[in-house]
Design an enzyme around this catalytic site. Sequence first.
Site, PDB file in Angstrom:
ATOM      1  N   CYS A 112      18.025 -27.652  25.417  1.00  0.00           N
ATOM      2  CA  CYS A 112      16.695 -27.338  25.919  1.00  0.00           C
ATOM      3  C   CYS A 112      16.609 -25.888  26.410  1.00  0.00           C
ATOM      4  CB  CYS A 112      16.302 -28.360  26.992  1.00  0.00           C
ATOM      5  SG  CYS A 112      14.530 -28.476  27.303  1.00  0.00           S
ATOM      6  N   HIS A 113      16.422 -25.666  27.712  1.00  0.00           N
ATOM      7  CA  HIS A 113      16.327 -24.314  28.275  1.00  0.00           C
ATOM      8  C   HIS A 113      17.688 -23.728  28.633  1.00  0.00           C
ATOM      9  CE1 HIS A 113      12.118 -25.527  28.656  1.00  0.00           C
ATOM     10  NE2 HIS A 113      11.834 -24.244  28.744  1.00  0.00           N
TER      11      HIS A 113
END
Length: 187
Positions: A112-113
Amino acid sequence: MAERLDGKRVAFLLTDGVEQVEFTDPWNALTRAGAEVTLVSPTEGTVLGMHGDDKADTFDVDRAVATASASDYDALVLPGGVVNADHLRMDADAVRFVREFFEQHKPVSAICHAPWILAEAGVARGRSLTSYPSLKTDLVNAGADWSDEEVVVDQGLVTSRNPDDLPAFIDKTIEEIAEGEHAGQTA
């Protein structure tokens, strides 16, 4: 038969704002596979998980990142969450810790991030990876070859886009940890 990770020590680096499922699902899967898992954080005491924008559970920190060394572990997992990832990339000890895994050719998984910290640590250049789509420009500017795929594996580096990709992310994470060090995993 699924890969076994008996005797493998895996650090999970996270702080407040971690997307809880991106932490707990891999943590539980690696534990079931026999790995010894450790929650490493710049935060003291506990870290707060999130379900999207909603506060979730807290988790006890096992070790401060300031005193952690990649030489104590066989692999690193970086869960996502916007706040988590943003705070980690601003922490010099967290950035150092991540970079050490690449210097030691050890598997690293980021979802994800979380790949933001790869750019900050200077280890994204020349690497094939994916992430949450909003990080594409940052990662391309850091020299990465970004693609929109469920999971990308590049010489011990495993990346995925979001919680929907967790099954593939976990499978490839376990596979890469079982394989051990990768010569192409460098800083």
